[in-house]
Motif scaffolding. Sequence first.
Motif, PDB file in Angstrom:
ATOM      1  N   LEU A  74      19.841  36.158  40.103  1.00  0.00           N
ATOM      2  CA  LEU A  74      19.978  35.243  39.198  1.00  0.00           C
ATOM      3  C   LEU A  74      20.975  35.717  38.245  1.00  0.00           C
ATOM      4  CD1 LEU A  74      19.296  32.527  37.600  1.00  0.00           C
ATOM      5  CD2 LEU A  74      17.437  34.006  36.239  1.00  0.00           C
ATOM      6  N   ASP A  75      22.102  34.824  38.030  1.00  0.00           N
ATOM      7  CA  ASP A  75      23.184  35.198  37.036  1.00  0.00           C
ATOM      8  C   ASP A  75      22.706  34.649  35.814  1.00  0.00           C
ATOM      9  OD1 ASP A  75      24.291  36.468  39.427  1.00  0.00           O
ATOM     10  OD2 ASP A  75      25.907  34.982  39.508  1.00  0.00           O
ATOM     11  N   LEU A  76      22.226  35.422  34.896  1.00  0.00           N
ATOM     12  CA  LEU A  76      21.726  34.860  33.345  1.00  0.00           C
ATOM     13  C   LEU A  76      23.009  34.442  32.718  1.00  0.00           C
ATOM     14  CD1 LEU A  76      19.088  37.330  32.581  1.00  0.00           C
ATOM     15  CD2 LEU A  76      18.652  34.961  33.744  1.00  0.00           C
ATOM     16  N   THR A  77      24.150  35.392  32.747  1.00  0.00           N
ATOM     17  CA  THR A  77      25.390  34.914  32.236  1.00  0.00           C
ATOM     18  C   THR A  77      26.265  35.671  32.996  1.00  0.00           C
ATOM     19  OG1 THR A  77      25.386  37.081  30.756  1.00  0.00           O
ATOM     20  CG2 THR A  77      24.146  35.176  29.761  1.00  0.00           C
ATOM     21  N   SER A  78      27.775  35.529  32.492  1.00  0.00           N
ATOM     22  CA  SER A  78      28.733  36.096  33.207  1.00  0.00           C
ATOM     23  C   SER A  78      28.694  37.649  33.503  1.00  0.00           C
ATOM     24  CB  SER A  78      29.956  35.634  32.905  1.00  0.00           C
ATOM     25  OG  SER A  78      30.170  36.000  31.507  1.00  0.00           O
ATOM     26  N   THR A  79      27.761  38.262  32.594  1.00  0.00           N
ATOM     27  CA  THR A  79      27.743  39.505  32.265  1.00  0.00           C
ATOM     28  C   THR A  79      26.350  40.192  32.456  1.00  0.00           C
ATOM     29  OG1 THR A  79      27.687  39.482  29.992  1.00  0.00           O
ATOM     30  CG2 THR A  79      29.887  39.728  30.901  1.00  0.00           C
ATOM     31  N   THR A  80      25.550  39.299  32.764  1.00  0.00           N
ATOM     32  CA  THR A  80      24.017  39.629  33.093  1.00  0.00           C
ATOM     33  C   THR A  80      23.712  39.260  34.416  1.00  0.00           C
ATOM     34  OG1 THR A  80      23.716  39.407  30.254  1.00  0.00           O
ATOM     35  CG2 THR A  80      21.678  39.828  31.940  1.00  0.00           C
ATOM     36  N   LYS A  81      22.990  40.158  34.900  1.00  0.00           N
ATOM     37  CA  LYS A  81      22.731  40.060  36.408  1.00  0.00           C
ATOM     38  C   LYS A  81      21.344  40.418  36.557  1.00  0.00           C
ATOM     39  CE  LYS A  81      26.810  39.123  37.426  1.00  0.00           C
ATOM     40  NZ  LYS A  81      27.447  37.913  37.696  1.00  0.00           N
ATOM     41  N   LEU A  82      20.355  39.408  37.130  1.00  0.00           N
ATOM     42  CA  LEU A  82      18.906  39.852  37.464  1.00  0.00           C
ATOM     43  C   LEU A  82      18.625  39.681  39.046  1.00  0.00           C
ATOM     44  CD1 LEU A  82      15.723  38.506  35.424  1.00  0.00           C
ATOM     45  CD2 LEU A  82      15.915  38.088  37.817  1.00  0.00           C
ATOM     46  N   ASN A  83      17.578  40.734  39.283  1.00  0.00           N
ATOM     47  CA  ASN A  83      17.408  40.784  40.781  1.00  0.00           C
ATOM     48  C   ASN A  83      15.625  40.896  40.790  1.00  0.00           C
ATOM     49  OD1 ASN A  83      17.018  42.827  42.985  1.00  0.00           O
ATOM     50  ND2 ASN A  83      17.770  40.971  43.909  1.00  0.00           N
ATOM     51  N   SER A 178      31.276  45.951  28.881  1.00  0.00           N
ATOM     52  CA  SER A 178      32.842  45.725  28.785  1.00  0.00           C
ATOM     53  C   SER A 178      33.027  45.191  27.544  1.00  0.00           C
ATOM     54  CB  SER A 178      33.570  45.378  30.171  1.00  0.00           C
ATOM     55  OG  SER A 178      33.341  46.283  31.176  1.00  0.00           O
ATOM     56  N   PHE A 179      32.606  44.240  26.953  1.00  0.00           N
ATOM     57  CA  PHE A 179      32.966  43.468  25.908  1.00  0.00           C
ATOM     58  C   PHE A 179      33.059  44.371  24.589  1.00  0.00           C
ATOM     59  CE2 PHE A 179      28.620  42.716  26.261  1.00  0.00           C
ATOM     60  CZ  PHE A 179      28.172  42.947  25.127  1.00  0.00           C
ATOM     61  N   PHE A 180      32.098  45.417  24.741  1.00  0.00           N
ATOM     62  CA  PHE A 180      32.040  46.576  23.556  1.00  0.00           C
ATOM     63  C   PHE A 180      32.912  47.870  23.904  1.00  0.00           C
ATOM     64  CE2 PHE A 180      29.475  50.072  21.763  1.00  0.00           C
ATOM     65  CZ  PHE A 180      30.040  49.741  20.393  1.00  0.00           C
ATOM     66  N   VAL A 181      32.676  48.230  24.964  1.00  0.00           N
ATOM     67  CA  VAL A 181      33.740  49.253  25.525  1.00  0.00           C
ATOM     68  C   VAL A 181      33.966  48.997  26.982  1.00  0.00           C
ATOM     69  CG1 VAL A 181      34.008  51.765  25.949  1.00  0.00           C
ATOM     70  CG2 VAL A 181      32.911  51.008  23.807  1.00  0.00           C
ATOM     71  N   GLU A 182      35.215  49.052  27.301  1.00  0.00           N
ATOM     72  CA  GLU A 182      35.781  48.858  28.804  1.00  0.00           C
ATOM     73  C   GLU A 182      34.934  49.819  29.751  1.00  0.00           C
ATOM     74  OE1 GLU A 182      39.499  48.087  31.655  1.00  0.00           O
ATOM     75  OE2 GLU A 182      39.721  48.278  29.271  1.00  0.00           O
ATOM     76  N   GLY A 183      34.354  49.226  30.928  1.00  0.00           N
ATOM     77  CA  GLY A 183      33.558  50.357  31.694  1.00  0.00           C
ATOM     78  C   GLY A 183      32.310  50.613  31.217  1.00  0.00           C
ATOM     79  N   LEU A 184      31.820  50.284  30.106  1.00  0.00           N
ATOM     80  CA  LEU A 184      30.626  50.583  29.826  1.00  0.00           C
ATOM     81  C   LEU A 184      29.507  49.378  30.220  1.00  0.00           C
ATOM     82  CD1 LEU A 184      28.660  52.934  27.966  1.00  0.00           C
ATOM     83  CD2 LEU A 184      29.110  50.970  26.098  1.00  0.00           C
ATOM     84  N   GLY A 185      28.285  50.147  30.643  1.00  0.00           N
ATOM     85  CA  GLY A 185      27.385  49.028  31.249  1.00  0.00           C
ATOM     86  C   GLY A 185      25.941  49.874  31.121  1.00  0.00           C
TER      87      GLY A 185
END
Length: 301
Positions: A74-83, A178-185
């Motif tokens: 499930l893609d909750l948002t463009s930046t949040t993925k759930l499995n 990445s919206f906060f720091v590019e490459g961060l997750g």
Amino acid sequence: ELFPNVDWQDEVLKDNGFTNNVNVTFHGGSKKFRYYTMLNLNGNHGFNKCGEDNPDYKTQDQYSRGSIRSNIDLDLTSTTKLNLNILASLSEARRTGSSFAWGSNMASYSYIGVWNALYATPASAFPVKAGKYWGGGVSSNYVLNGTYNPVAISTDAGYLRNHDRGIYVDFNLEQDLSFFVEGLGARFRLAYDNKAQYLDNYSRVYDYAYYNVNGGRAVTFDEAGNVTSALPSLTVSADGDGNSISTSLSTDAYVWNYNRDVKIFGTVFYDKQLTDNQKLYAQVQYDFEKQDSRGVDVTYY
């Protein structure tokens, strides 16, 4: 039959049995939601020639299992993925004969099954039947006494029934920062496994006997299967006082195995391509695991 020559495999096993295996699958979804589900039913039954011979209970060897697997992305948002992945199964196996009835216990469990007896009992050890009793000598060599008569085990020694139940779940949530720091997750994972095995013991002890030569004459029987020659011609299994050792079906139940396992993983990572030839990856991870193999505070049934 003073000089038996028994083909034990032919006496006990059919030429064929039955296996059924059914699978049903569903899959589909959309760009943001995807799923896959599989249902499986499996059954094996019927290769014991003596499995239906006892009028009081069935001793047929058989196995059945039902399971379901489901995977969800499930893609909750463009930046949040759930499995989410789930597997659950329930199975039951039945087999004939058990050494529980011969005086062993769970601490010294030793299974006397028909397969052990088929390969261990000599063809000339004893006949299938001695009059109205099951054939079997009284010997310190176990394969020569009646506890290893394959036909008796398949027909008259009761049965064991195993239940296996399990559920396995893993959950994964990943957030792109990445919206906060590019490459961060960040990534969070949870795994939960719960498996239990139960054993129902419905076994029993049967009487068995062996022939003696009586004054050079073979033992004889009447139409009802009773000994008509002198009693010393037929030796029957008995306790020290000469009483029958035959018992009724036991009704014991045991928790054979239990395990519950919880795992939690938390990760913050930095993953960035610095140049065409250089990449930087770093992470901080937290792991937690708890296992329970004793079943404390758990209701089994």
